[in-house]
Design a protein around this motif. Structure first.
Motif, PDB file in Angstrom:
ATOM      1  N   MET A   1      43.073  39.459  33.079  1.00  0.00           N
ATOM      2  CA  MET A   1      43.682  39.080  34.331  1.00  0.00           C
ATOM      3  C   MET A   1      42.937  37.844  34.846  1.00  0.00           C
ATOM      4  SD  MET A   1      44.148  41.116  37.932  1.00  0.00           S
ATOM      5  CE  MET A   1      42.417  41.345  38.225  1.00  0.00           C
ATOM      6  N   TYR A   2      43.709  36.804  35.151  1.00  0.00           N
ATOM      7  CA  TYR A   2      43.156  35.556  35.678  1.00  0.00           C
ATOM      8  C   TYR A   2      43.484  35.481  37.161  1.00  0.00           C
ATOM      9  CZ  TYR A   2      42.956  34.441  30.753  1.00  0.00           C
ATOM     10  OH  TYR A   2      42.685  34.482  29.414  1.00  0.00           O
ATOM     11  N   TRP A   3      42.556  34.965  37.957  1.00  0.00           N
ATOM     12  CA  TRP A   3      42.823  34.806  39.374  1.00  0.00           C
ATOM     13  C   TRP A   3      41.977  33.684  39.944  1.00  0.00           C
ATOM     14  CZ3 TRP A   3      39.425  38.410  37.610  1.00  0.00           C
ATOM     15  CH2 TRP A   3      38.184  38.492  38.232  1.00  0.00           C
ATOM     16  N   GLY A   4      42.405  33.188  41.091  1.00  0.00           N
ATOM     17  CA  GLY A   4      41.691  32.141  41.810  1.00  0.00           C
ATOM     18  C   GLY A   4      42.623  31.473  42.795  1.00  0.00           C
ATOM     19  N   TRP A   5      42.140  31.303  44.023  1.00  0.00           N
ATOM     20  CA  TRP A   5      42.907  30.669  45.089  1.00  0.00           C
ATOM     21  C   TRP A   5      41.909  30.283  46.164  1.00  0.00           C
ATOM     22  CZ3 TRP A   5      44.949  32.975  49.963  1.00  0.00           C
ATOM     23  CH2 TRP A   5      45.896  32.168  50.575  1.00  0.00           C
ATOM     24  N   SER A   6      41.262  29.127  45.998  1.00  0.00           N
ATOM     25  CA  SER A   6      40.173  28.800  46.899  1.00  0.00           C
ATOM     26  C   SER A   6      39.787  27.333  46.781  1.00  0.00           C
ATOM     27  CB  SER A   6      38.955  29.665  46.544  1.00  0.00           C
ATOM     28  OG  SER A   6      37.848  29.344  47.346  1.00  0.00           O
TER      29      SER A   6
ATOM     30  N   VAL B   1      36.454  26.806  47.288  1.00  0.00           N
ATOM     31  CA  VAL B   1      35.043  26.931  46.926  1.00  0.00           C
ATOM     32  C   VAL B   1      34.766  27.912  45.799  1.00  0.00           C
ATOM     33  CG1 VAL B   1      34.178  26.185  49.175  1.00  0.00           C
ATOM     34  CG2 VAL B   1      34.638  28.612  48.784  1.00  0.00           C
ATOM     35  N   LEU B   2      35.691  28.830  45.534  1.00  0.00           N
ATOM     36  CA  LEU B   2      35.480  29.823  44.487  1.00  0.00           C
ATOM     37  C   LEU B   2      36.151  29.377  43.189  1.00  0.00           C
ATOM     38  CD1 LEU B   2      36.069  33.072  46.571  1.00  0.00           C
ATOM     39  CD2 LEU B   2      33.883  32.042  45.905  1.00  0.00           C
ATOM     40  N   PRO B   3      35.682  29.856  42.039  1.00  0.00           N
ATOM     41  CA  PRO B   3      36.251  29.440  40.757  1.00  0.00           C
ATOM     42  C   PRO B   3      37.483  30.243  40.366  1.00  0.00           C
ATOM     43  CG  PRO B   3      34.476  30.982  40.367  1.00  0.00           C
ATOM     44  CD  PRO B   3      34.520  30.753  41.868  1.00  0.00           C
ATOM     45  N   VAL B   4      38.172  29.768  39.337  1.00  0.00           N
ATOM     46  CA  VAL B   4      39.156  30.582  38.630  1.00  0.00           C
ATOM     47  C   VAL B   4      38.348  31.497  37.726  1.00  0.00           C
ATOM     48  CG1 VAL B   4      40.939  30.552  36.844  1.00  0.00           C
ATOM     49  CG2 VAL B   4      41.054  28.944  38.755  1.00  0.00           C
ATOM     50  N   GLN B   5      38.724  32.783  37.707  1.00  0.00           N
ATOM     51  CA  GLN B   5      37.972  33.774  36.936  1.00  0.00           C
ATOM     52  C   GLN B   5      38.919  34.601  36.068  1.00  0.00           C
ATOM     53  OE1 GLN B   5      34.755  35.794  39.244  1.00  0.00           O
ATOM     54  NE2 GLN B   5      35.717  34.771  40.986  1.00  0.00           N
TER      55      GLN B   5
ATOM     56  N   LYS C   1      41.902  49.430  34.358  1.00  0.00           N
ATOM     57  CA  LYS C   1      40.598  49.207  34.990  1.00  0.00           C
ATOM     58  C   LYS C   1      39.891  48.084  34.248  1.00  0.00           C
ATOM     59  CE  LYS C   1      40.090  53.758  36.893  1.00  0.00           C
ATOM     60  NZ  LYS C   1      39.385  55.002  36.952  1.00  0.00           N
ATOM     61  N   GLU C   2      38.987  47.419  34.959  1.00  0.00           N
ATOM     62  CA  GLU C   2      38.254  46.306  34.364  1.00  0.00           C
ATOM     63  C   GLU C   2      37.345  46.776  33.233  1.00  0.00           C
ATOM     64  OE1 GLU C   2      36.166  44.120  37.378  1.00  0.00           O
ATOM     65  OE2 GLU C   2      37.982  43.747  38.521  1.00  0.00           O
ATOM     66  N   LYS C   3      37.341  45.996  32.152  1.00  0.00           N
ATOM     67  CA  LYS C   3      36.412  46.216  31.042  1.00  0.00           C
ATOM     68  C   LYS C   3      35.384  45.093  31.112  1.00  0.00           C
ATOM     69  CE  LYS C   3      38.042  47.026  26.907  1.00  0.00           C
ATOM     70  NZ  LYS C   3      38.883  46.981  25.677  1.00  0.00           N
ATOM     71  N   GLY C   4      34.184  45.415  31.454  1.00  0.00           N
ATOM     72  CA  GLY C   4      33.168  44.375  31.577  1.00  0.00           C
ATOM     73  C   GLY C   4      33.185  43.740  32.948  1.00  0.00           C
ATOM     74  N   THR C   5      32.529  42.599  33.043  1.00  0.00           N
ATOM     75  CA  THR C   5      32.427  41.902  34.324  1.00  0.00           C
ATOM     76  C   THR C   5      33.270  40.624  34.286  1.00  0.00           C
ATOM     77  OG1 THR C   5      30.466  40.718  33.551  1.00  0.00           O
ATOM     78  CG2 THR C   5      30.090  42.770  34.747  1.00  0.00           C
ATOM     79  N   PRO C   6      33.719  40.160  35.452  1.00  0.00           N
ATOM     80  CA  PRO C   6      34.491  38.918  35.509  1.00  0.00           C
ATOM     81  C   PRO C   6      33.694  37.733  34.961  1.00  0.00           C
ATOM     82  CG  PRO C   6      34.711  40.114  37.563  1.00  0.00           C
ATOM     83  CD  PRO C   6      33.628  40.802  36.770  1.00  0.00           C
ATOM     84  N   VAL C   7      34.432  36.800  34.347  1.00  0.00           N
ATOM     85  CA  VAL C   7      33.849  35.591  33.776  1.00  0.00           C
ATOM     86  C   VAL C   7      34.396  34.388  34.543  1.00  0.00           C
ATOM     87  CG1 VAL C   7      33.738  34.152  31.693  1.00  0.00           C
ATOM     88  CG2 VAL C   7      33.708  36.650  31.493  1.00  0.00           C
ATOM     89  N   VAL C   8      33.522  33.465  34.913  1.00  0.00           N
ATOM     90  CA  VAL C   8      33.950  32.225  35.563  1.00  0.00           C
ATOM     91  C   VAL C   8      34.567  31.309  34.510  1.00  0.00           C
ATOM     92  CG1 VAL C   8      33.152  30.119  36.719  1.00  0.00           C
ATOM     93  CG2 VAL C   8      32.274  32.357  37.426  1.00  0.00           C
ATOM     94  N   CYS C   9      35.791  30.861  34.757  1.00  0.00           N
ATOM     95  CA  CYS C   9      36.465  29.929  33.837  1.00  0.00           C
ATOM     96  C   CYS C   9      36.135  28.486  34.197  1.00  0.00           C
ATOM     97  CB  CYS C   9      37.974  30.132  33.900  1.00  0.00           C
ATOM     98  SG  CYS C   9      38.514  31.799  33.448  1.00  0.00           S
ATOM     99  N   PHE C  10      36.295  28.133  35.489  1.00  0.00           N
ATOM    100  CA  PHE C  10      35.989  26.778  35.953  1.00  0.00           C
ATOM    101  C   PHE C  10      36.071  26.731  37.469  1.00  0.00           C
ATOM    102  CE2 PHE C  10      40.537  26.925  35.256  1.00  0.00           C
ATOM    103  CZ  PHE C  10      41.044  26.342  36.392  1.00  0.00           C
TER     104      PHE C  10
ATOM    105  N   PRO D   1      38.591  20.516  46.286  1.00  0.00           N
ATOM    106  CA  PRO D   1      40.019  20.713  46.040  1.00  0.00           C
ATOM    107  C   PRO D   1      40.406  22.176  46.174  1.00  0.00           C
ATOM    108  CG  PRO D   1      38.864  20.526  43.973  1.00  0.00           C
ATOM    109  CD  PRO D   1      37.852  20.263  45.053  1.00  0.00           C
ATOM    110  N   TRP D   2      41.648  22.408  46.501  1.00  0.00           N
ATOM    111  CA  TRP D   2      42.208  23.745  46.499  1.00  0.00           C
ATOM    112  C   TRP D   2      42.739  23.979  45.098  1.00  0.00           C
ATOM    113  CZ3 TRP D   2      41.776  26.838  50.707  1.00  0.00           C
ATOM    114  CH2 TRP D   2      42.404  28.081  50.631  1.00  0.00           C
ATOM    115  N   ILE D   3      42.205  24.968  44.387  1.00  0.00           N
ATOM    116  CA  ILE D   3      42.717  25.313  43.060  1.00  0.00           C
ATOM    117  C   ILE D   3      43.300  26.713  43.128  1.00  0.00           C
ATOM    118  CG2 ILE D   3      41.233  23.734  41.785  1.00  0.00           C
ATOM    119  CD1 ILE D   3      39.439  26.134  41.112  1.00  0.00           C
ATOM    120  N   GLU D   4      44.416  26.909  42.403  1.00  0.00           N
ATOM    121  CA  GLU D   4      45.135  28.169  42.535  1.00  0.00           C
ATOM    122  C   GLU D   4      46.071  28.372  41.361  1.00  0.00           C
ATOM    123  OE1 GLU D   4      47.589  27.880  46.028  1.00  0.00           O
ATOM    124  OE2 GLU D   4      48.603  26.108  45.293  1.00  0.00           O
ATOM    125  N   GLY D   5      46.662  29.565  41.319  1.00  0.00           N
ATOM    126  CA  GLY D   5      47.748  29.865  40.409  1.00  0.00           C
ATOM    127  C   GLY D   5      47.436  29.768  38.932  1.00  0.00           C
TER     128      GLY D   5
END
Length: 190
Positions: A1-6, A8-12, A23-32, A65-69
């Motif tokens: 599952m990818y998410w991000g709408w901020s 200041v925060l990354p896409v993860q 349920k989540e397997k492992g911990t979220p990873v920062v993409c960029f 910048p606002w990054i999202e979607g």
């Protein structure tokens, strides 16, 4: 599952387990993160604001910048992570792409960014969408495009032909997005 709408925060991304209630397997990873200093199309500038009701605020050169979607597409053994930057109110609203060999990364910024970019014509901007393969295997990018109808701002959907070249670089062509809406615009109706 990818998410991000901020701004200041990354896409993860995080892997989900479909056999255990997703349920989540492992911990979220920062993409960029957004990077306006190195990615010019991510810069927010007051001169690029399309809709007058967004002119009430300043846009500072150092504003993130606002990054999202985020949207993931697997093509030719590579993973293409598309995202939108910087906001529907800008003529520079666009898609960028990061590429990886695995769905969790690591991700590399595509050498051909922005993927969709349209700063002139009736329909300017092209972001917040997705990619898909049609039944013939051809690749397309769907984008939300800001439109301005006689004092009102809004958006419409555009579909752009897209391809991946022999080097694995994704390209899209936004040249004909004005033609579909020319008649509607002349009537003054969205």
């Amino acid at each position: 599952m990818y998410w991000g709408w901020s701004q200041v925060l990354p896409v993860q991304v995080v892997e989900l387990d479909p056999t255990n209630g997703f349920k989540e397997k492992g911990t979220p990873v920062v993409c960029f993160f957004g990077d306006y200093e190195n990615h010019g199309f991510e810069r927010r500038r007051k001169e690029d604001v399309i809709f007058p009701y967004f002119n009430h605020r300043p846009y500072f050169p150092e504003e993130s910048p606002w990054i999202e979607g985020p949207w993931m597409l697997k093509h030719g053994g590579k993973y293409y992570l598309m995202y939108a930057a910087i906001g529907l109110e800008f003529s520079t609203y666009s898609h960028g792409v990061y590429v990886a060999d695995k769905p969790l990364g690591p991700f590399t910024y595509s050498q051909h960014n922005p993927l969709t970019f349209k700063t002139t014509g009736f329909m300017r901007g092209a972001g917040h969408g997705s990619n898909f393969h049609d039944r013939n295997g051809d690749l397309w990018t769907i984008a939300m495009v800001p439109t301005y109808y006689g004092g009102r701002g809004g958006s419409t959907i555009a579909v752009f032909p897209t391809a991946v070249d022999k080097d694995g670089v994704m390209h899209s062509n936004t040249a004909f997005s004005d033609y579909l809406n020319t008649t509607r615009a002349s009537r003054g109706t969205p």
